[in-house]
Design an enzyme around this catalytic site. Structure first.
Site, mmCIF file in Angstrom:
data_model
loop_
_atom_site.group_PDB
_atom_site.id
_atom_site.type_symbol
_atom_site.label_atom_id
_atom_site.label_comp_id
_atom_site.label_asym_id
_atom_site.label_seq_id
_atom_site.Cartn_x
_atom_site.Cartn_y
_atom_site.Cartn_z
ATOM 1 N N ASN A 167 15.862 71.390 31.493
ATOM 2 C CA ASN A 167 15.803 73.180 32.371
ATOM 3 C C ASN A 167 15.634 74.072 30.830
ATOM 4 O O ASN A 167 15.782 75.156 31.567
ATOM 5 C CB ASN A 167 16.154 73.165 33.140
ATOM 6 C CG ASN A 167 17.630 72.577 33.072
ATOM 7 O OD1 ASN A 167 17.810 72.661 31.666
ATOM 8 N ND2 ASN A 167 18.377 72.575 33.852
ATOM 9 N N GLN A 334 32.392 77.246 40.050
ATOM 10 C CA GLN A 334 31.622 77.341 40.625
ATOM 11 C C GLN A 334 31.819 76.568 41.559
ATOM 12 O O GLN A 334 31.540 75.380 41.849
ATOM 13 C CB GLN A 334 29.946 77.003 39.369
ATOM 14 C CG GLN A 334 29.612 77.464 38.894
ATOM 15 C CD GLN A 334 28.445 77.615 37.915
ATOM 16 O OE1 GLN A 334 28.080 78.371 37.296
ATOM 17 N NE2 GLN A 334 27.997 76.601 37.664
#
Length: 420
Positions: A167, A334
């Site tokens: 990615n 997160q």
């Protein structure tokens, strides 16, 4: 916040006599609030044959999913259930990852493989690794394994692997979007239109052109170099700092200026983008003192890791005008607690951690995860470019990009998101 349940199952073990059953725990983000998609905006994905440096895309023996579908959420299961269960292994998929009562915590004792994404990281602290005596592989479906205590993995002989390059371009495109969004003051201008206004002066009072600006990247690896290539046509002056200097031919091609230290680079740049891994040497490298080296009114974009920056120093820099804007999609921890100040600080362009999990990227990292699992279960070597830790030391790309140590401290704060 909606929660998805824990899903597990195994194939009929009688069909696979002689196979040692393993537990594979896969931690993924929640499904969309309106439910798992039944249709998509596009019917297919553009075809990519290889990555820019010639590295081949993931090469699993097979895949059991439709490219371009939502694979990174709980119902998508990274397209792995059919494969894992066909081997007689137990496959657990959950979004519950934080705190002592989480599904992840309950399965640590007998998990052999733990799969996690950087966007919804399963923090494998030293304490958790100690609770997982059977753990052999910590697999990142994506890029960036700082949510694993690498030192603990080294000490316990756990292999850490990630799907390198899967990615990188997705993140680089996101960086360019955020640079333009900040400099052109796009988000506040969109808000005026969405809210029924036509306040042109308010929109353009903080809007500039990127042409002629100086932009610098901290790290010029696959993501950082791609960012520079994408920004070059805008007529920007390109700078970089990296402990591994780029080939002279690349510097000449893009007219790059190399800086021996990142601190040296900060003062000449109108835009700084962070594209380096998080490890003990880079943790909080952007802080009150280093921000004093920035041009007044510089923009900072961080799609690497939230913990590269001192959280409160960023807020102070925006409030004082030292920074004209800060954008990124990475936070620490997160998911970010609801009261995280980056949600409400001035002149921010924050998003949830989405840059590397476009539907295009998911197709690649799901296939790469399958490839790594095939190697693990068939006792074949995992590609060097996927390895972070193996055999009690940093290995493969990890030896090039990471340092020993632990960057997971403080991750327990993620529990606030669940309680809020």
């Amino acid at each position: 916040m909606p929660r998805c349940g824990c899903r597990s199952g195994t194939a009929d073990a009688s069909q696979l006599k002689g196979t040692d059953m393993a537990k594979v725990v896969c931690v993924l983000y929640d499904d969309p609030v309106d439910g798992y998609p039944t249709s998509y905006a596009r019917d297919d994905l553009p075809k990519i044959d290889q990555y820019p440096d010639g590295q081949s895309l993931p090469t699993p023996k097979a895949i059991d999913f439709q490219p371009g579908t939502l694979l990174g959420s709980v119902s998508g299961e990274l397209g792995l259930r059919k494969y894992v269960e066909s081997l007689g292994h137990e496959f657990v998929v959950t979004s519950s990852k934080d705190g002592p009562n989480s599904d992840l915590e309950k399965h640590l004792h007998d998990a052999e493989v733990i799969i996690s994404q950087p966007f919804w990281p399963a923090y494998l602290t030293a304490e958790r690794i100690a609770k997982a005596p059977k753990l052999k592989l910590a697999l990142t479906a994506g890029i960036g394994s700082d949510h694993v205590d690498l030192q603990a993995a080294i000490d316990h002989g756990v292999t850490v692997a990630e799907v390198t390059y899967c990615n990188s371009n997705s993140v680089a495109e996101h960086v360019v979007m955020m640079v333009l969004g900040l400099v052109r003051n796009y988000i506040p201008s969109h808000d005026w239109a969405r809210n029924g206004g036509w306040n042109i002066a308010d929109c353009v009072a903080r809007s500039y052109d990127v042409e002629g600006m100086h932009v610098g990247t901290v790290a010029a690896g696959r993501i950082g170099l791609r960012v520079l290539r994408l920004l070059a046509p805008f007529g920007m002056h390109l700078h970089y700092n990296d402990r591994h200097r780029l080939p002279e031919a690349v510097e000449k091609e893009l007219n790059l200026t190399w800086h021996a230290t990142r601190e040296e680079m900060y003062g000449v740049c109108d835009v700084v983008t962070l594209n380096c891994p998080l490890h003990p040497e880079t943790e909080h490298m952007i802080n009150d003192e280093t921000l004093k080296l920035f041009k007044r009114g510089a923009y900072l974009v961080n799609t690497a890791r939230g913990k590269l920056c001192d959280r409160d120093a960023i807020v102070r820099a925006l409030e004082s005008g030292r920074l004209a804007g800060y954008a990124g999609d990475v936070w620490f921890p997160q998911p970010a607690p609801n009261d995280h100040p980056w949600r409400t600080m001035p002149h921010n362009g924050m998003t949830p951690h989405i840059s590397g999990t476009s539907l295009s990227a998911q197709t690649r990292y799901a296939a790469g995860t399958r490839e790594i699992l095939e190697c693990h279960f068939e006792n074949r070597p995992i590609r060097d470019e996927y390895l972070i830790v193996q055999g009690g030391s940093l290995a493969g790309v990890g030896a090039h990009s990471y340092s020993k140590g632990n960057a997971t401290g403080g991750s327990e704060e993620a529990e606030k998101y669940e309680r809020a």
